[in-house]
Design an enzyme around this catalytic site. Structure first.
Site, PDB file in Angstrom:
ATOM      1  N   CYS A   1      -6.846  18.493  -0.689  1.00 60.11           N
ATOM      2  CA  CYS A   1      -7.422  19.185   0.427  1.00 60.11           C
ATOM      3  C   CYS A   1      -7.028  20.881   0.853  1.00 60.11           C
ATOM      4  O   CYS A   1      -8.134  21.538   0.732  1.00 60.11           O
ATOM      5  CB  CYS A   1      -7.356  18.699   1.107  1.00 60.11           C
ATOM      6  SG  CYS A   1      -8.619  16.733   1.321  1.00 60.11           S
TER       7      CYS A   1
ATOM      8  N   HIS B   1     -11.399  23.017   5.191  1.00 63.25           N
ATOM      9  CA  HIS B   1     -12.331  22.911   4.927  1.00 63.25           C
ATOM     10  C   HIS B   1     -13.370  21.206   5.390  1.00 63.25           C
ATOM     11  O   HIS B   1     -11.903  20.737   6.471  1.00 63.25           O
ATOM     12  CB  HIS B   1     -10.135  22.090   4.331  1.00 63.25           C
ATOM     13  CG  HIS B   1     -10.677  20.570   3.794  1.00 63.25           C
ATOM     14  ND1 HIS B   1     -11.601  20.424   2.755  1.00 63.25           N
ATOM     15  CD2 HIS B   1     -10.164  18.857   3.807  1.00 63.25           C
ATOM     16  CE1 HIS B   1     -10.416  18.918   2.297  1.00 63.25           C
ATOM     17  NE2 HIS B   1     -10.339  18.691   3.038  1.00 63.25           N
TER      18      HIS B   1
ATOM     19  N   ASN C   1     -17.126  14.900   1.807  1.00 62.56           N
ATOM     20  CA  ASN C   1     -15.490  15.586   1.889  1.00 62.56           C
ATOM     21  C   ASN C   1     -15.495  15.423   0.295  1.00 62.56           C
ATOM     22  O   ASN C   1     -14.869  15.134  -0.570  1.00 62.56           O
ATOM     23  CB  ASN C   1     -14.813  14.556   2.535  1.00 62.56           C
ATOM     24  CG  ASN C   1     -12.742  15.819   2.514  1.00 62.56           C
ATOM     25  OD1 ASN C   1     -12.607  16.257   1.375  1.00 62.56           O
ATOM     26  ND2 ASN C   1     -11.866  15.086   3.579  1.00 62.56           N
TER      27      ASN C   1
HETATM   28  N1  ACO Z   1     -17.476   1.516   8.271  1.00 61.79           N
HETATM   29  C1  ACO Z   1     -17.168   0.386   9.413  1.00 61.79           C
HETATM   30  N2  ACO Z   1     -15.974   0.202  10.100  1.00 61.79           N
HETATM   31  C2  ACO Z   1     -15.050   0.427   9.087  1.00 61.79           C
HETATM   32  C3  ACO Z   1     -15.370   1.358   8.684  1.00 61.79           C
HETATM   33  C4  ACO Z   1     -16.227   1.846   7.443  1.00 61.79           C
HETATM   34  N3  ACO Z   1     -16.788   3.094   6.507  1.00 61.79           N
HETATM   35  N4  ACO Z   1     -13.822   2.585   8.038  1.00 61.79           N
HETATM   36  C5  ACO Z   1     -12.874   2.016   8.806  1.00 61.79           C
HETATM   37  N5  ACO Z   1     -13.892   0.929   9.367  1.00 61.79           N
HETATM   38  C6  ACO Z   1     -13.661   0.684  10.832  1.00 61.79           C
HETATM   39  C7  ACO Z   1     -12.065  -0.401  11.018  1.00 61.79           C
HETATM   40  O1  ACO Z   1     -11.521  -0.889  10.224  1.00 61.79           O
HETATM   41  C8  ACO Z   1     -11.842  -0.285  12.497  1.00 61.79           C
HETATM   42  O2  ACO Z   1     -12.349  -1.459  12.740  1.00 61.79           O
HETATM   43  P1  ACO Z   1     -10.640  -1.828  14.187  1.00 61.79           P
HETATM   44  O3  ACO Z   1     -11.162  -2.096  15.090  1.00 61.79           O
HETATM   45  O4  ACO Z   1     -11.370  -3.666  14.107  1.00 61.79           O
HETATM   46  O5  ACO Z   1      -9.602  -2.366  13.270  1.00 61.79           O
HETATM   47  C9  ACO Z   1     -12.401   0.712  12.941  1.00 61.79           C
HETATM   48  O6  ACO Z   1     -12.894   0.963  11.861  1.00 61.79           O
HETATM   49  C10 ACO Z   1     -11.341   1.900  13.562  1.00 61.79           C
HETATM   50  O7  ACO Z   1     -11.172   1.980  12.401  1.00 61.79           O
HETATM   51  P2  ACO Z   1     -10.000   4.313  12.436  1.00 61.79           P
HETATM   52  O8  ACO Z   1      -9.558   4.507  10.628  1.00 61.79           O
HETATM   53  O9  ACO Z   1      -9.486   3.715  13.713  1.00 61.79           O
HETATM   54  O10 ACO Z   1     -11.429   5.118  12.502  1.00 61.79           O
HETATM   55  P3  ACO Z   1     -11.390   6.589  13.211  1.00 61.79           P
HETATM   56  O11 ACO Z   1     -12.165   6.738  13.999  1.00 61.79           O
HETATM   57  O12 ACO Z   1     -10.121   6.985  12.647  1.00 61.79           O
HETATM   58  O13 ACO Z   1     -12.045   7.146  11.823  1.00 61.79           O
HETATM   59  C11 ACO Z   1     -11.259   7.968   9.409  1.00 61.79           C
HETATM   60  C12 ACO Z   1     -11.801   6.564  10.460  1.00 61.79           C
HETATM   61  C13 ACO Z   1     -13.135   8.551   9.519  1.00 61.79           C
HETATM   62  C14 ACO Z   1     -11.388   8.125   8.623  1.00 61.79           C
HETATM   63  C15 ACO Z   1     -10.410   9.463  10.585  1.00 61.79           C
HETATM   64  O14 ACO Z   1     -10.140   8.775  10.978  1.00 61.79           O
HETATM   65  C16 ACO Z   1     -10.893  10.416   9.649  1.00 61.79           C
HETATM   66  O15 ACO Z   1     -11.990  10.862   9.676  1.00 61.79           O
HETATM   67  N6  ACO Z   1      -8.609  11.293   9.154  1.00 61.79           N
HETATM   68  C17 ACO Z   1      -8.561  11.969   8.829  1.00 61.79           C
HETATM   69  C18 ACO Z   1      -8.853  12.159   7.785  1.00 61.79           C
HETATM   70  C19 ACO Z   1      -9.189  13.336   6.344  1.00 61.79           C
HETATM   71  O16 ACO Z   1      -8.944  13.821   6.821  1.00 61.79           O
HETATM   72  N7  ACO Z   1      -8.424  13.285   5.678  1.00 61.79           N
HETATM   73  C20 ACO Z   1      -7.692  14.083   4.996  1.00 61.79           C
HETATM   74  C21 ACO Z   1      -8.553  15.010   3.832  1.00 61.79           C
HETATM   75  S1  ACO Z   1      -7.894  13.658   2.498  1.00 61.79           S
HETATM   76  C22 ACO Z   1      -7.783  14.643   1.304  1.00 61.79           C
HETATM   77  O17 ACO Z   1      -6.348  15.579   1.324  1.00 61.79           O
HETATM   78  C23 ACO Z   1      -7.477  13.737  -0.094  1.00 61.79           C
END
Ligand code: ACO
Length: 349
Positions: free
Chosen positions: A114, A276, A306
């Site tokens: 990223c 980003h 993203n």
């Molecule tokens: N649809 C529905 N439910 C989902 C999905 C989905 N697509 N994805 C996860 N869930 C569920 C999980 O299974 C979990 O269920 P549970 O509570 O029953 O176990 C629940 O939703 C919450 O999951 P979390 O992972 O805690 O959700 P969070 O609110 O943290 O959101 C996300 C996830 C969007 C990935 C967030 O954590 C995020 O954006 N993190 C940063 C991502 C990022 O910036 N990455 C860096 C860039 S990528 C790179 O560098 C290559």
């Protein structure tokens, strides 16, 4: 030392729009969940056979080169950032050099996910500063759609990513005080496995952890990538989303403030912050923390998802095309991602 300036910007996104509802055909997810957690409404997916990371990079590069008032033959160095290269090796830089019929110039690939584009821009800036090159093409491009787990198992990652490309041409600045004021690069390898694609790779973790590390003849050809690894989704990216989120909201503001401090500027001096596009909630958190107005921050993750190394140049190009960046403006680029790596670039346009 000779400062560098962005002389041309370009972007390319595939025409194929994939909405959140389209994703529900493949995995257990919903438009509501994706929008609430990430802000993403839709993303673009490349044509499966006709478009690659390189071809998208070429389309963005053509526009940036034309806007810089040069031709592909005038480019004297390429820096190409991507985590989704056409081939495991060689990198996309040489493929772009070939596709654009450029001279036998240097082509460097950057693998910083990223923050790849900001790292690539920083590398190019150094070459202009030393006087080594005059026209450097910097590209960020990704074809994520080919390498994602579209089953429910991979939903926390697959819903986030989109395809596209952005490019800039760096040239020596022509006016005093204009151009890239500073770049700031960081990493913390302690968290490398938190956001990573483990295989194919040359580590032996998979074999050791699964207690199958006997390197007899039968396994020799399988060590890099085996059927068992594919069955266990080792060939897809892995991410501890909440851990990435927590670190990102600390490091984004930190690296932006570092850039401002290095140039004796305040947050109120920023005309446009282009973060980003990792997650709209991260960008909003950063905006709040730095007390920036809506006009000071540009987001477009809603429409492209993203796009990793492509997200900053796509957003920069779109903002420029909309007339949101004018000569003399202070533009801050900032990124955080896998590695972890994070970076910023402060520019007087
Ligand atoms: N649809 C529905 N439910 C989902 C999905 C989905 N697509 N994805 C996860 N869930 C569920 C999980 O299974 C979990 O269920 P549970 O509570 O029953 O176990 C629940 O939703 C919450 O999951 P979390 O992972 O805690 O959700 P969070 O609110 O943290 O959101 C996300 C996830 C969007 C990935 C967030 O954590 C995020 O954006 N993190 C940063 C991502 C990022 O910036 N990455 C860096 C860039 S990528 C790179 O560098 C290559």
């Amino acid at each position: 030392m000779q400062a560098s300036r962005i002389a041309g910007v370009g972007m390319y996104v595939p025409s194929n729009i994939f909405t959140n509802n389209d994703l529900t055909k493949y995995m257990d997810t919903s438009d509501e969940w994706i929008q609430e957690r990430t802000g993403i409404m839709e993303r673009r997916y490349a044509d499966r056979t006709r478009e690659t990371t390189t071809t998208m990079g070429v389309e963005a590069a053509k526009i940036a080169i034309e806007r810089a008032g040069i031709t592909p033959q005038d480019v004297d160095f390429i820096v190409f950032a991507t985590l989704s290269p056409d081939y495991y090796f060689p990198g996309c830089g040489v493929l772009l050099q070939r596709a654009m019929k450029m001279k036998e110039i240097g082509a460097l690939d950057v693998r910083n996910q990223c923050s790849g584009f900001v790292y690539a821009l920083s590398v190019a800036d150094q070459f202009i500063k030393t006087g080594m090159y005059k026209n450097i093409l910097v590209v960020g491009a990704e074809k994520h759609s080919f390498g994602l787990d579209f089953s429910t198992r991979g939903r926390n990652i697959s819903v986030i990513f989109g395809d596209g490309a952005g490019a800039v041409v760096l040239q020596p600045a022509t006016k005093q005080g204009q151009g890239i004021l500073s770049t700031h690069l960081h990493s913390d390898g302690d968290s490398a496995e938190i956001l990573a694609m483990y295989n194919p790779g040359t580590h032996a973790n998979y074999w050791v952890q699964n207690n199958v590390a006997s390197f007899d003849e039968a396994e020799m050809g399988e060590m890099f990538m085996s059927h068992a690894m594919i069955d266990e989704a080792q060939n897809f990216p892995n991410m501890d989303g909440p851990a990435v989120f927590k670190k990102a909201i600390v490091k984004f503001p930190e690296v932006i403030m570092e850039a401002l401090a290095a140039n004796n500027l305040q947050t109120t001096d920023i005309n446009l912050l282009i973060p980003h596009q990792a997650n709209l909630r991260i960008a909003q958190f950063v905006q709040q923390k730095l007390k920036l107005t809506d006009e000071q921050v540009y987001n477009n993750i809603q429409y492209y998802g993203n796009t990793t190394a492509a997200s900053v140049p796509i957003a920069l190009c779109e903002a420029w095309e909309k007339g949101k960046i004018k000569e003399g403006d202070i533009v801050c680029l900032a990124a955080f991602g896998s590695g972890f790596t994070w970076a910023s670039a402060l520019i007087r346009w």
